[in-house]
Design a protein around this motif. Structure first.
Motif, mmCIF file in Angstrom:
data_model
loop_
_atom_site.group_PDB
_atom_site.id
_atom_site.type_symbol
_atom_site.label_atom_id
_atom_site.label_comp_id
_atom_site.label_asym_id
_atom_site.label_seq_id
_atom_site.Cartn_x
_atom_site.Cartn_y
_atom_site.Cartn_z
ATOM 1 N N TYR A 77 10.091 -0.195 7.099
ATOM 2 C CA TYR A 77 9.068 -0.985 6.212
ATOM 3 C C TYR A 77 9.809 -2.200 5.943
ATOM 4 O O TYR A 77 9.558 -2.860 4.873
ATOM 5 C CB TYR A 77 9.165 -0.036 4.998
ATOM 6 C CG TYR A 77 8.501 1.315 5.242
ATOM 7 C CD1 TYR A 77 7.289 1.301 5.185
ATOM 8 C CD2 TYR A 77 9.418 2.353 5.361
ATOM 9 C CE1 TYR A 77 6.533 2.470 5.469
ATOM 10 C CE2 TYR A 77 8.621 3.857 5.858
ATOM 11 C CZ TYR A 77 7.205 3.537 5.746
ATOM 12 O OH TYR A 77 6.432 4.861 5.868
ATOM 13 N N THR B 119 7.016 -8.378 -0.948
ATOM 14 C CA THR B 119 6.874 -7.348 -1.970
ATOM 15 C C THR B 119 6.565 -8.253 -3.492
ATOM 16 O O THR B 119 7.287 -9.195 -3.585
ATOM 17 C CB THR B 119 8.104 -6.350 -2.227
ATOM 18 O OG1 THR B 119 7.809 -5.369 -3.086
ATOM 19 C CG2 THR B 119 9.324 -7.243 -2.413
ATOM 20 N N ASP C 103 7.506 -5.107 5.040
ATOM 21 C CA ASP C 103 6.873 -5.183 3.901
ATOM 22 C C ASP C 103 7.738 -6.087 2.752
ATOM 23 O O ASP C 103 7.442 -6.278 1.524
ATOM 24 C CB ASP C 103 6.634 -3.960 2.944
ATOM 25 C CG ASP C 103 5.531 -2.943 4.190
ATOM 26 O OD1 ASP C 103 4.734 -3.793 4.697
ATOM 27 O OD2 ASP C 103 5.752 -1.637 3.958
ATOM 28 N N LYS D 74 5.222 -2.106 -0.777
ATOM 29 C CA LYS D 74 3.830 -2.541 -0.751
ATOM 30 C C LYS D 74 3.017 -2.302 -1.924
ATOM 31 O O LYS D 74 2.288 -3.377 -2.295
ATOM 32 C CB LYS D 74 3.086 -1.544 0.071
ATOM 33 C CG LYS D 74 2.186 -2.248 1.145
ATOM 34 C CD LYS D 74 1.704 -1.587 2.291
ATOM 35 C CE LYS D 74 0.953 -2.381 3.424
ATOM 36 N NZ LYS D 74 0.821 -1.360 4.592
ATOM 37 N N ASP D 75 3.107 -1.297 -2.742
ATOM 38 C CA ASP D 75 2.641 -1.055 -3.802
ATOM 39 C C ASP D 75 3.161 -1.573 -5.263
ATOM 40 O O ASP D 75 2.337 -1.780 -6.186
ATOM 41 C CB ASP D 75 2.354 0.567 -4.116
ATOM 42 C CG ASP D 75 1.410 0.959 -2.949
ATOM 43 O OD1 ASP D 75 0.710 0.255 -2.442
ATOM 44 O OD2 ASP D 75 1.398 2.145 -2.754
#
Lengths: 346, 346, 346
Positions: free
Chosen positions: A52, A59, A55, A37-38
């Motif tokens: 996850y 990405t 996500d 995510k980040d």
């Protein structure tokens, strides 16, 4: 120490480090790890938990480390590995700024005894104390404010974070990591009573630790009364843990935060103790025992498996009613047995 | 410090130290203590627990300390004493290498305030700090890295292991032993709420400790809010213990590792708290109370005796079933009462 | 530091500080706070709890701080305030000798990196270490023996008591109070298993703390694995507390001594955790949750309220009987259900 800077690597270098399959541009430079995510384009993300997977498609990571079974869903460059979580662990250390610093040598403000024996590339930080007869293996890092007591031995590659205390005579293996505020080798708690007061029993044993041991912040491992307190190889101990005198912990066991182990108890190999677990003294816990958080163990355990005690939290009003009944539990059981006896169909 | 060396004694010297009956060669030299099983001819072994009687016949110890009733079974020289465990405690201190070192004086790297008052034969280790107005009695040892806050007083013969913190104004009696990482006199946890946030209440009291107190590694004793936190004489406190502000602990009480005592609770004399015990705040615990490991005490105790709470560990699968039932316990008790009412023979 | 001296104030000055109604001699000098029972004529006493109303009539205090509803019963000069407990908190800080000392500057024995950025009126105590790239805001006090790791930032007005460790890269807000022996930013407990042994996961996150945070003696707050461990504004944490990696604590929450919070758990705002409470990992605790002492929370909490687990202490003989029955609890419940089924009136 000088301020650490974060290293960067190419995707090809990371693939080689892991022996992973690289799909994409090996010359891409990455300067850190992040979640799916980040992560931005200069980061490597990883998928180690199917939770996850959602996500992955969106990405923005420069590349992703994942299991081959998820490769088809990866929208960016990737590293494929059968155990991506293990791969993440190995890569994380590459990006640790502390580990990439050159050793700092002996700081002029440190107080190092003349007869201490220091290996090559040893670092002793500012205002640390290394007492007489200490042996520090090659590459040992002693952080600022640490005190290493007389005659202690620390194996090569070990790192002591700031303000660690290693008491006299303690033996620490190779590649240990000791976190700030931990105390290795303080006195065990031993007293004889004369009918009125306490007489201290001098604690004449040591702490002897194997290789690859990690000890968390503010944990304490007491020295033995006569024999040694022994911590095996690859034992991992979290923060705020208390290990009493003469305890033995087998290889590869892991103890979470706030665990307390009373004197002379032996814990086997591959054991896992949850946070806040308490083990009474003089017990033997066999290999491959897992104890869930905040359980109290007062008897030896001879069968591998998962063990628990206590009760989970509930709303206080409900709890009060049940907790009162706990005090009547034996009586309740007796009353039930009496009813059963009288039961005509019994 | 210089590396300590282990002292040696003749058997006659040890007999005299204990006022014990010597049977055998008084000139025999012994350089340490060991168990019956491990002792070689240069060690004194001891029999303090009948469990180990089986090891007596085969011991290779130079001599054995034991109760006269076991004398006939001793194959080697011996010291006879009515309380051999107490004798062991007394001898153990003779063999403690730390205690036989000559005092080291004031290390040039220590920072000692000009107006600190130091008794005779005081040792202040490397990189320790002694602030303004501190008083250190005769023979006090302040280990490397310790900090003694302004105006604190430490009675004669006390020993502070490395990296101990004694905060300003704290009073410590004679012959105290403070282990590494402990903090005496940090602020108590006191705040007033204004409906939205917290306002700190300055902790203006002190910690005042009697004589012969021992505090384990990484333990913390908070200063009082207004009045003092008070630790009696001959109180023994293990590692990782937390004593909150305004607590009072009576003489000769002993607290095992990981105990936590909340604010303003008073513990009597000759009490023993097992590992991980928690006492709620504002309680009064009378003299001679013993609380078993990891028990929670939420009410005052007015009768001497042994107290417990909690449940012991069991296999997780079995535990899950029982723990669920705990949440139904009040309902179970009501259902049982209903059945009893209906019981025609009731 | 120089020995602190206790300041004195006139009653009028204290009234103005609190915006309280003064009744009596405003020029009266007071040099401290005390309870109604202990106060002499140079002390201000306070009545914040009706329990102590009985002590009011006989107090020898110079003046008393109280709620207007008790004014008529006050035999001496007084300050009237609607929230006298809050007033006590505010006044207590006026009388804290540590807070009235002038800043001590940078002690010559401290080791401060050339590129550290220090605000105005910063104090760095004897034998403290401030590493490269550190930023200390105006008025920050770093006590003796503290170590501030490379790149850490500490907001203005913060005070670090002696022997605190702040690890590299940690961010601390304004007006923080860190007590001795606490460790902010040690590694979280993260390892990958390869089937045989552990592989360390480097902890690359930071600890980021808001403003007005207090951390007790010997507490540890671990740095995040990738993301940061986050402590909100006005969070108060007592002694011996362990906060694992990636935990988040919301604003204005308070954690009593010996609390342990496992990794990645999120605690809401205005929560209060009693002494020794354990929170399992990966939970979400909503705002305004209170958990009573030594409770274990293994599930997320979505409703504000008071939660508890465990059972209170009782006499050991009684406890043993009940604790044994706990292991039969599921069976007891089943037997009861069977009886109920057979009950002809059921």
């Amino acid at each position: 120490m000088t301020q650490p800077s974060t290293p960067t690597y190419t995707l090809a270098e990371l693939a080689e480090h892991l022996d992973a399959r690289l799909v994409g541009d090996g010359s891409r430079r990455l300067n850190g790890l992040a979640t799916l995510k980040d992560a931005g384009p200069d980061r490597l993300a990883f998928l180690t938990n199917p939770t996850y997977l959602k996500d992955l498609a969106a990405t923005a990571a420069g590349a992703v480390l994942l299991h081959p079974e998820h490769a088809a869903q990866c929208p960016v460059d990737r590293l494929e590995l059968d155990n991506p979580y293990l791969g993440y662990a190995k890569l994380s250390r590459l990006f640790d700024p502390l580990l990439s610093r050159p050793p700092g040598g002996i700081h002029p403000s440190a107080v190092v005894a003349d007869d201490a024996r220091l290996g090559e590339a040893v670092e002793v930080g500012p205002l640390a104390v290394v007492e007489a007869g200490v042996e520090l293996g090659d590459g040992v890092v002693v952080g600022p404010g640490c005190v290493i007591g007389a005659g202690a031995r620390i194996g090569r590659g070990s790192r002591l974070h700031p303000n660690v205390t290693v008491c006299h005579g303690v033996v620490i293996g190779e590649r240990a990591i000791l976190h700030s505020g931990c105390v290795i080798g303080g006195d065990g708690f031993g007293f004889a009573h004369d009918g009125d007061g306490w007489h201290k029993i001098a604690q004449l044993g040591r702490v002897v630790m194997g290789d690859d041991v990690e000890i968390g912040s503010c944990s304490s491992i007491d020295r033995g009364a006569l024999e040694d307190t022994r911590i095996g190889n690859d034992v991992k101990i979290d923060s705020q843990v208390q290990i009493a005198h003469n305890v033995q912990i087998g290889d590869h066991s892991a103890l979470a935060g706030c665990v307390g182990i009373a004197g002379s108890t032996r814990v086997g190999r591959y054991c896992m103790l949850g946070g806040g677990v308490g083990l009474a003294g003089h017990l033997t816990i066999c290999d491959r025992v897992q104890v869930t958080g905040m359980s109290l163990v007062t008897n030896s355990i001879e069968e591998p498996g998962v063990y628990s005690s206590g009760t989970g939290a509930m709303q206080n009003a409900q709890w009060r009613k049940n907790a009162v009944r706990f005090k009547q539990l034996d009586e309740i059981a007796r009353r039930l047995a009496r009813l059963e006896k009288r039961d005509p169909q019994g």
